[in-house]
Structures are given as structure tokens and as C-alpha cells.
Design an enzyme around this catalytic site. Structure first.
Site, PDB file in Angstrom:
ATOM      1  N   ASN A 223       0.470  -1.333  -0.030  1.00  0.00           N
ATOM      2  CA  ASN A 223       0.333  -0.139  -0.257  1.00  0.00           C
ATOM      3  C   ASN A 223       0.936   1.293  -0.032  1.00  0.00           C
ATOM      4  O   ASN A 223       2.125   0.785   0.278  1.00  0.00           O
ATOM      5  CB  ASN A 223      -1.140  -0.152   1.175  1.00  0.00           C
ATOM      6  CG  ASN A 223      -0.076   0.087   2.521  1.00  0.00           C
ATOM      7  OD1 ASN A 223       0.098   0.914   3.398  1.00  0.00           O
ATOM      8  ND2 ASN A 223      -0.484  -1.299   2.872  1.00  0.00           N
ATOM      9  N   ASP A 320      -4.628  -9.579  13.427  1.00  0.00           N
ATOM     10  CA  ASP A 320      -4.292  -7.864  12.868  1.00  0.00           C
ATOM     11  C   ASP A 320      -2.504  -8.365  14.541  1.00  0.00           C
ATOM     12  O   ASP A 320      -2.936  -8.897  15.691  1.00  0.00           O
ATOM     13  CB  ASP A 320      -5.375  -7.310  14.371  1.00  0.00           C
ATOM     14  CG  ASP A 320      -5.688  -6.169  14.232  1.00  0.00           C
ATOM     15  OD1 ASP A 320      -4.859  -5.638  14.840  1.00  0.00           O
ATOM     16  OD2 ASP A 320      -6.577  -6.244  13.442  1.00  0.00           O
TER      17      ASP A 320
HETATM   18  O1  C5P Z   1      -8.414  -2.434  11.285  1.00  0.00           O
HETATM   19  P1  C5P Z   1      -7.507  -1.221  10.648  1.00  0.00           P
HETATM   20  O2  C5P Z   1      -5.757  -1.736   9.889  1.00  0.00           O
HETATM   21  O3  C5P Z   1      -8.281   0.206  10.483  1.00  0.00           O
HETATM   22  O4  C5P Z   1      -6.744  -0.526  12.395  1.00  0.00           O
HETATM   23  C1  C5P Z   1      -5.436   0.101  12.060  1.00  0.00           C
HETATM   24  C2  C5P Z   1      -4.935  -0.518  13.493  1.00  0.00           C
HETATM   25  O5  C5P Z   1      -4.367  -1.859  13.375  1.00  0.00           O
HETATM   26  C3  C5P Z   1      -3.178   0.483  13.146  1.00  0.00           C
HETATM   27  O6  C5P Z   1      -3.326   0.915  14.496  1.00  0.00           O
HETATM   28  C4  C5P Z   1      -2.802  -0.766  12.426  1.00  0.00           C
HETATM   29  O7  C5P Z   1      -1.313  -0.504  12.355  1.00  0.00           O
HETATM   30  C5  C5P Z   1      -3.017  -1.468  12.771  1.00  0.00           C
HETATM   31  N1  C5P Z   1      -3.035  -3.232  12.775  1.00  0.00           N
HETATM   32  C6  C5P Z   1      -2.776  -4.307  12.903  1.00  0.00           C
HETATM   33  N2  C5P Z   1      -2.013  -5.248  12.428  1.00  0.00           N
HETATM   34  C7  C5P Z   1      -3.189  -5.538  11.278  1.00  0.00           C
HETATM   35  C8  C5P Z   1      -4.146  -4.514  10.733  1.00  0.00           C
HETATM   36  C9  C5P Z   1      -3.194  -2.889  11.006  1.00  0.00           C
HETATM   37  O8  C5P Z   1      -1.747  -3.901  14.153  1.00  0.00           O
HETATM   38  N3  C5P Z   1      -2.820  -6.816  10.659  1.00  0.00           N
END
Ligand code: C5P
Length: 421
Positions: A223, A320
Site C-alpha cells: 500500500n 491483527d
Molecule cells: O483495522 P485497521 O487496519 O483499520 O486498524 C488500524 C490499526 O490496527 C493500526 O494501528 C494498525 O497499525 C493496526 N493493525 C495491525 N495489524 C493488522 C492491521 C492493522 O496492527 N493486521
């Protein structure tokens, strides 16, 4: 007694147990130290094992017990030098006559005596022995040497002894010892914060940039994240006195001064290193990385050749990272980021709860003037329910200024942190 369980969760204590009947009290001492949130590893001498089993300490500390110097298995896990480095404090309780003599003489013939020489951490000894042995000239001579060498001696108490004698030589109660340790770290933290800044002495881990998910040896999914916010935060945390580790995806930014940088490519690598940071000690975890939500199910070993008009690549969900860290028992203060294009505040507040974060900073990336590649940012910060602060708006400013405001928000929340239940 009321205390903040999380305050000492990053502090590592080696409790060294040596041969003496007071060793049974050390089992309770482990419990009390754990109650305060300390990470505890127990080192036992041979003599100690005659009084109490390693299994007791393993169960109470939640960590393997260390007793052998140069045991191949133990050295492969955490060797004696790593153990010496791991410690923020080495507490020898009970400390036998023999151990005091070894320390004073600088011997290094077992794990504990070697560790004593190899550690930079403060060493405390709580001698416990027969009153006559305590009063013996060589013991007193050794104690004087240890004090001169900078060892902190916790004086034994007077009373009836297991051997039937009455006099000085009883180890203080575990509750008192644990309280002295807690008080020591409290004072040290206060002194550091007053002298060096808002996050002085804190260990901070920051994830930053995009991740790259390989399709084959030459192609990947990624990205547009540049890592600028995470790098600015790393610099701001370092300026605020923190020890900062930056786990960076592929970005073309210089490492901020004083920051330890670890480069990764994929989300799985980022998760691995993040978990490692927890083990090494982490007070604050800040997830600014734009982690790829999915990775390729089966990465092709060879370059995929052009064939047909369509190509389907199957994807599987990535873990996540921030939510995984937040689920850990000894969790740091957790900060997440949310980049949204609509319903910004609603979605961000939802993520704060769903990922069990302490704080989330959100911004509207549909605005052309802020966000991903921009040098400017504007954010709203939400805090978990257990904080008195609900939200805080950070006005449009450079990413450096936003980072400074985020450091202040983290500090303010930490000041009034309640234990996570
Ligand atoms: O769910 P989303 O990606 O929008 O959430 C954003 C937050 O979660 C950010 O702090 C990002 O660094 C973290 N994140 C993560 N691992 C993932 C996806 C998001 O730590 N696989």
C-alpha cells in the site's frame, strides 16, 4: 492494598534463591513481586534445591528456573549473559554465607556467582543465616566488601531461628521485601521522569510503514504508506526520554537519531518482531503501520508466467498485530491508528473497543491536505473508557508537531492509568 498493576510490568527481576531454610519464604516473595506486575525469573543454587524444588518457582514465576551454568539447553534459551542483561534488579533472597563469600571474593564457579559478575543491574542481598554465622568476622568482612562494591544489603531481622537460636539472621517477610523493591522502582521512575522528559525510562515499540506480501519472487501486494507518522513518533518518543524500537516495513526514510530500527517486509515478520519486543520489555506499543490485511495464500516459488486473460490469486487474512499484542496478559499501553475515508470517528471508536486499545488516533485520509504521503496531519484521539479523558482533537500541524502532541496524550493517559481488568 491498592496499587497500579501495570506500572512495573516492564521491569525484570531475577530472584536468586540460595541454600537456607528461609528459601520457603522466597516462594511467597515471587507471588508478591508478580502481584506488583514485575517479570520474575528465578535462579537457584544447588543448596537452595535441597530446601525447595525448582518446580515450585517455575509454577509461581511462570518462567523456567535457571540453575546450571553452561547447560547447553538453558544457554540455547536464555544463557547466563543474556540473563544478566535481562535483569533490572538482582535480588538474592535468602543470601547464604557461602554466596556472600563468593560475591566478595569474585568467584565465578556457578550460575549465580557468574551472573553477579556479569550484570550491570543493581544487586540486593537479603542475608539469612544462624545468628552466630551472621556475627562471624568473615561474614561481616564479606558484607563490608559487598557494600563497598555497591551491593545493597537488606539487614536481617532478630528473632527465634529455625535452628533454635535467638538473634539476628532472619530474612525479612516476603511482603516487606516486595514492598522495598516496589518503592525502589517507584522512586527511580519519578526521578527519571522529573529529570529527562515525559516518557523518560519507558520502552516504546512502534510499527511503521506498509508491509509487503509476496506473490512470487518478484511481485508483491502493498500500500501507499510512507511511514512518516511512525518515524516522526519514534523521534518524538526518543526526545521525550524513551528507549525506542522502530519496526519498519519497506520505506525510504532515515532512521531517527537514537532509535533502534528493525526492518521487516511482511505482516508475519512484523508480528514476530513485535512479540519479541514484548518479551524484551515494552511499556508502550504504538501501531502506526499500514499492515496488509491479507497475504497470498501460497507464494509461488518461481515467477508466475503470463498465461490467459485472468489470473486469480487467493488471499488469506493476516493476523491483527496490535490486537494480538493487546490480548497478552502483561500488555503494554496500546496505541492504535485508524485511517478512514468516512464515518471517521465512529469507525475509530469501534476499533478502540474491538482491538482492546488504550488509545486510538484517527484521521480522515479522504482529505487531500493530510494523511498518507502528506507532511501534515490532523487527528482526533480517543481513549478507552477507563481513562478520564474521552477524546482530544489535534489541530492540523506538521507530523512532527502531531507526534509531540501524541506523546503528551500518551503521557497524560499513563499518569491516570487504571489496571486493565
Ligand atoms: O483495522 P485497521 O487496519 O483499520 O486498524 C488500524 C490499526 O490496527 C493500526 O494501528 C494498525 O497499525 C493496526 N493493525 C495491525 N495489524 C493488522 C492491521 C492493522 O496492527 N493486521
Amino acid at each position: 492494598m491498592s496499587f497500579d498493576l501495570s506500572v512495573f510490568s516492564n521491569k525484570n527481576i531475577i530472584l536468586a534463591v540460595t541454600g537456607g531454610i528461609a528459601a520457603y519464604k522466597s516462594a511467597i516473595l515471587v507471588r508478591r513481586l508478580k502481584d506488583y506486575g514485575f517479570n520474575v525469573r528465578v535462579v537457584m543454587t544447588k543448596g537452595a534445591q535441597a530446601f525447595i524444588t525448582p518446580l515450585t518457582f517455575q509454577a509461581l514465576s511462570g518462567n523456567p528456573v535457571h540453575s546450571e551454568l553452561l547447560d547447553p539447553e538453558a544457554e540455547a534459551g536464555m544463557g547466563h549473559i543474556e540473563l544478566a542483561r535481562w535483569a533490572d534488579l538482582v535480588l538474592v533472597a535468602p543470601a547464604s554465607c557461602d554466596t556472600l563469600a563468593k560475591f566478595a571474593a569474585g568467584l565465578a564457579d556457578d550460575l549465580l556467582s557468574t551472573l553477579y559478575l556479569a550484570t550491570k543491574a543493581p544487586v540486593w542481598v537479603a542475608p539469612a543465616m544462624n545468628q552466630q554465622m551472621w556475627a562471624a568476622k568473615p561474614t561481616q568482612r564479606n558484607l563490608n566488601t559487598l557494600v563497598e562494591d555497591g551491593v545493597h544489603v537488606i539487614m536481617p531481622e532478630a528473632g527465634s531461628q529455625a535452628c533454635g537460636d535467638v538473634g539476628l539472621g532472619r530474612m525479612p517477610e516476603p511482603e516487606d521485601l516486595a514492598e522495598q523493591v516496589r518503592e525502589y522502582f517507584h522512586k527511580a521512575q519519578r526521578a527519571i521522569a522529573e529529570k529527562f522528559g515525559l516518557l523518560a525510562g519507558k520502552k516504546v515499540t512502534i510499527t511503521a510503514g506498509p508491509t509487503r506480501e509476496a506473490i512470487d519472487p518478484v511481485r508483491y501486494i502493498s500500500n501507499h504508506s510512507t511511514g512518516k507518522m511512525g518515524f516522526a513518533l519514534a523521534a518524538a518518543c526518543y526526545s521525550a526520554g524513551a528507549k525506542v524500537t522502530l519496526i519498519a516495513g519497506p520505506v525510504s526514510l532515515d532512521t531517527p537519531n537514537g532509535v533502534e530500527r528493525k526492518n521487516v517486509s511482511s505482516a508475519m515478520q512484523m508480528l514476530d518482531l513485535s512479540m519479541q519486543q514484548l518479551y524484551d520489555g515494552c511499556d508502550i506499543f504504538i501501531a502506526t503501520a499500514a499492515v496488509a490485511d491479507y497475504r497470498v495464500a501460497e507464494v509461488s516459488e518461481h515467477k508466475i508466467k503470463k498465461a490467459g486473460d485472468e489470473l486469480a490469486v487467493s488471499l488469506v487474512k493476516n493476523p491483527d498485530i496490535v490486537a494480538t499484542i493487546a490480548q497478552q496478559k502483561q500488555r503494554p499501553f496500546m496505541v492504535g491508528f485508524a485511517a478512514e475515508t468516512r464515518n471517521v470517528e465512529e469507525y475509530a471508536a469501534g476499533k478502540l473497543v474491538a482491538k482492546k486499545l488504550d488509545m486510538i488516533a484517527c484521521n480522515d485520509v479522504s482529505r487531500a491536505d493530510i494523511g498518507f504521503a502528506s507532511d501534515q496531519n490532523a487527528m482526533t484521539v480517543f481513549f478507552a473508557d477507563r481513562y478520564e479523558m474521552e477524546k482530544r482533537d489535534l489541530e492540523k500541524a506538521s507530523k512532527q508537531e502531531i507526534a509531540q502532541q501524541l506523546v503528551e496524550a500518551i503521557h497524560d493517559a499513563l499518569e491516570q492509568q487504571q489496571p486493565v481488568v
